[in-house]
Design a protein around this motif. Sequence first.
Motif, PDB file in Angstrom:
ATOM      1  N   LEU A 211      91.473 124.528  53.204  1.00  0.00           N
ATOM      2  CA  LEU A 211      91.579 123.997  51.904  1.00  0.00           C
ATOM      3  C   LEU A 211      91.802 125.326  50.895  1.00  0.00           C
ATOM      4  O   LEU A 211      90.961 126.106  50.920  1.00  0.00           O
ATOM      5  N   LYS A 212      92.600 125.084  49.666  1.00  0.00           N
ATOM      6  CA  LYS A 212      92.591 126.189  49.019  1.00  0.00           C
ATOM      7  C   LYS A 212      91.310 126.153  47.986  1.00  0.00           C
ATOM      8  O   LYS A 212      91.171 125.083  47.368  1.00  0.00           O
ATOM      9  N   ARG A 213      90.650 127.195  47.924  1.00  0.00           N
ATOM     10  CA  ARG A 213      89.461 127.428  47.091  1.00  0.00           C
ATOM     11  C   ARG A 213      89.686 126.689  45.787  1.00  0.00           C
ATOM     12  O   ARG A 213      88.576 125.886  45.300  1.00  0.00           O
ATOM     13  N   THR A 214      90.651 127.297  45.133  1.00  0.00           N
ATOM     14  CA  THR A 214      90.491 126.885  43.614  1.00  0.00           C
ATOM     15  C   THR A 214      90.831 125.432  43.488  1.00  0.00           C
ATOM     16  O   THR A 214      90.176 124.563  42.597  1.00  0.00           O
ATOM     17  N   ALA A 215      91.851 125.019  44.027  1.00  0.00           N
ATOM     18  CA  ALA A 215      92.034 123.410  44.125  1.00  0.00           C
ATOM     19  C   ALA A 215      90.988 122.692  44.645  1.00  0.00           C
ATOM     20  O   ALA A 215      90.666 121.401  43.820  1.00  0.00           O
ATOM     21  N   PHE A 216      90.334 123.025  45.490  1.00  0.00           N
ATOM     22  CA  PHE A 216      89.205 122.303  45.996  1.00  0.00           C
ATOM     23  C   PHE A 216      87.944 122.263  44.931  1.00  0.00           C
ATOM     24  O   PHE A 216      87.682 121.024  44.612  1.00  0.00           O
ATOM     25  N   GLN A 217      87.621 123.209  44.279  1.00  0.00           N
ATOM     26  CA  GLN A 217      86.722 123.356  43.344  1.00  0.00           C
ATOM     27  C   GLN A 217      87.308 122.488  42.215  1.00  0.00           C
ATOM     28  O   GLN A 217      86.383 121.719  41.820  1.00  0.00           O
ATOM     29  N   ARG A 218      88.488 122.258  41.685  1.00  0.00           N
ATOM     30  CA  ARG A 218      88.834 121.875  40.571  1.00  0.00           C
ATOM     31  C   ARG A 218      88.750 120.011  40.909  1.00  0.00           C
ATOM     32  O   ARG A 218      88.272 119.596  40.147  1.00  0.00           O
ATOM     33  N   ARG A 219      89.171 119.968  42.089  1.00  0.00           N
ATOM     34  CA  ARG A 219      89.150 118.611  42.412  1.00  0.00           C
ATOM     35  C   ARG A 219      87.686 117.892  42.578  1.00  0.00           C
ATOM     36  O   ARG A 219      87.362 116.844  42.098  1.00  0.00           O
ATOM     37  N   MET A 220      86.898 118.576  43.094  1.00  0.00           N
ATOM     38  CA  MET A 220      85.299 118.300  43.119  1.00  0.00           C
ATOM     39  C   MET A 220      84.757 118.167  41.836  1.00  0.00           C
ATOM     40  O   MET A 220      84.054 117.224  41.601  1.00  0.00           O
ATOM     41  N   LEU A 221      85.117 119.188  40.991  1.00  0.00           N
ATOM     42  CA  LEU A 221      84.549 118.980  39.811  1.00  0.00           C
ATOM     43  C   LEU A 221      85.128 117.875  38.893  1.00  0.00           C
ATOM     44  O   LEU A 221      84.180 117.127  38.133  1.00  0.00           O
ATOM     45  N   ALA A 222      86.209 117.489  39.100  1.00  0.00           N
ATOM     46  CA  ALA A 222      87.014 116.309  38.417  1.00  0.00           C
ATOM     47  C   ALA A 222      86.193 114.976  39.029  1.00  0.00           C
ATOM     48  O   ALA A 222      86.223 113.864  38.140  1.00  0.00           O
TER      49      ALA A 222
END
Lengths: 253, 253
Positions: A211-222
Motif C-alpha cells: 500500500l502507498k505510505r502517504t495514502a495509507f496514513q491519510r486514510r487511517m487518520l481520517a
Amino acid sequence: MLYLQKNYNLDSEKHLTSLNKEDYLPHIAFDSVIFGFNGKDLKILVLEYQNTGLFALPGGFLGRNESLEEAVANGVKQRTGINNLYLEQFHTFSNPGRANPEAMKQILEMNGMNIKAHDWLLDRFISVAYYALINFEEVDPVPDALADSIDWYSLDKLPPLMMDHRKIVQKALDTLRDNLDRKLLGMNLLPEKFTMKELQNFYEGIYGEPLKRTAFQRRMLATNTLERHEKRYDGGAHKAPYLYSFKAPLKKK
Amino acid sequence: MLYLQKNYNLDSEKHLTSLNKEDYLPHIAFDSVIFGFNGKDLKILVLEYQNTGLFALPGGFLGRNESLEEAVANGVKQRTGINNLYLEQFHTFSNPGRANPEAMKQILEMNGMNIKAHDWLLDRFISVAYYALINFEEVDPVPDALADSIDWYSLDKLPPLMMDHRKIVQKALDTLRDNLDRKLLGMNLLPEKFTMKELQNFYEGIYGEPLKRTAFQRRMLATNTLERHEKRYDGGAHKAPYLYSFKAPLKKK
C-alpha cells in the motif's frame, strides 16, 4: 468437518457414540476459518484426514440441544486443541451440490467407522461458517483423532480442500478485509502502541499487496479511531516515528 | 415463518402438499427483515397470521434441492408479493429455545391444516436471516394465504413478534448501521445526484438520531466515495448546495 474429542480411542465404542445420529440435528454443520498472522505472514489452519489425502477446515455438527455458538466453541477446541478462541459467524453455505459423500465414506473407512451406522453423514449439509484471527506464533494446534495433522498454510500454498472449503476461505478473507478497521482493536495482534508502519504491515499482510505510505496514513487518520502518543526513540531521534493506539471503545463509524 | 404460494387455495390438496415434510430439509428455516425507508421514516414489513394475533417476519423453509438463496428469493416473493427483491444474508440464529410449538400449532389450526401431518413444523429450527432495504413508497406488499395482513411498521411501533423475531430485527438493524457506507450505492434510495443534506437525512433515518452537520460532512468526504458536481440552483443562488453522486464502482476501503 467431523467433531470428535482428541482423547477418544479410535477403536472404542465412545468413538462411534460421539457421532451418533441421535445426538445431532441432521443437515447442519459448521466450519471454521482460523487465520493466523504474525505481523508479516497470513496463514490458515487446515486438517489432513488420516490416510486419505483429504484436507479440510476444522468443523463439526450441531448437537440436538446446542446453539451453534456452543457447538463451535467446543468443536473447534476439540479439533484444533486451541483454547478460548473467539470465532465470529460470517456466512451460511447451502449449495445443494456441496456434499461429497464419497470423500466422507473414505474418511469413515479410514477411521474404522461403520458407514451404515453413520449414513446421516453422507446426507446434504448446510454449513454455518465462522472465522477467527490469531497470532500463529502464540498457539500450538493439535490434530484430533480423525486427523493425521493440523498445520498452518500460507494462502498461496493451500492444499486442495474438500467440498466447497476453498470458497469458504475466500468468503472469510473478503469478510476479514471488509471488517478490518472495525475488528482490529479486538484482535490483539498489534502491541498496545504501534507505529504507522507497523499498522501498514498488518494491512498489507491481510490485503496481500503493498500500500502507498502517504495514502495509507491519510486514510487511517481520517477514520478517527487512532490516538497519537509520544515518538518511539531508538537512538536516531530525528527519524523517530510517532506511536499510536486505538481509541477505546472503538466508535462505530 | 411459513412458505406458501399466494395462489394456493386454502382447502385444496395443493396447500398441504406445499408444506409436505418430504419436500424440505428439517430444522432449517429462513426469515427476512425488509426495511422500508422513504427518505424520512424507517419501517419494517410484518405479517399477521390469520385469526391468531401472531405477528412474524416473512420467512420459510429450505427445499430439499434448493440453496438458501433460491428458497429466500422464491419464499419472500410469495409471502410478500414483492418481486425482484435482493436480500442479503446476515446471521444464522440457533438458540435451542427459540422454537414456539404452541404458536405454530395455532397457525396450523387456524389455517385448517392437519397438525399431525405437519408435525415437523413443531420441531426445533435454526433460522438463516436475510435483510433488504427498499423504498416503501414504491412497493405494494400483498399478504399470502396464511396471513391476514402484511404491513409496514415503524421501529418504535412494532407489534410483539413471534419467537426471537424481535432479536432478529435488532441484529439486522445493527448490521445495516455497520454496513451503511458500503451499502448505500446499491440501495437506490437516493437520486443519482443528491445534496449533503439529503444524504444526512438518510443516515439520520437509519441511526434514529440527529447528526451534526459539519462532522457529518467531514466524515462523508473523508470516505472518498463521493464525487462533487454542480450546485443545485433553485432561485436563491447564494444558498445553492452542491450536488454529489457516489463514485462507481464503489471502491472497497
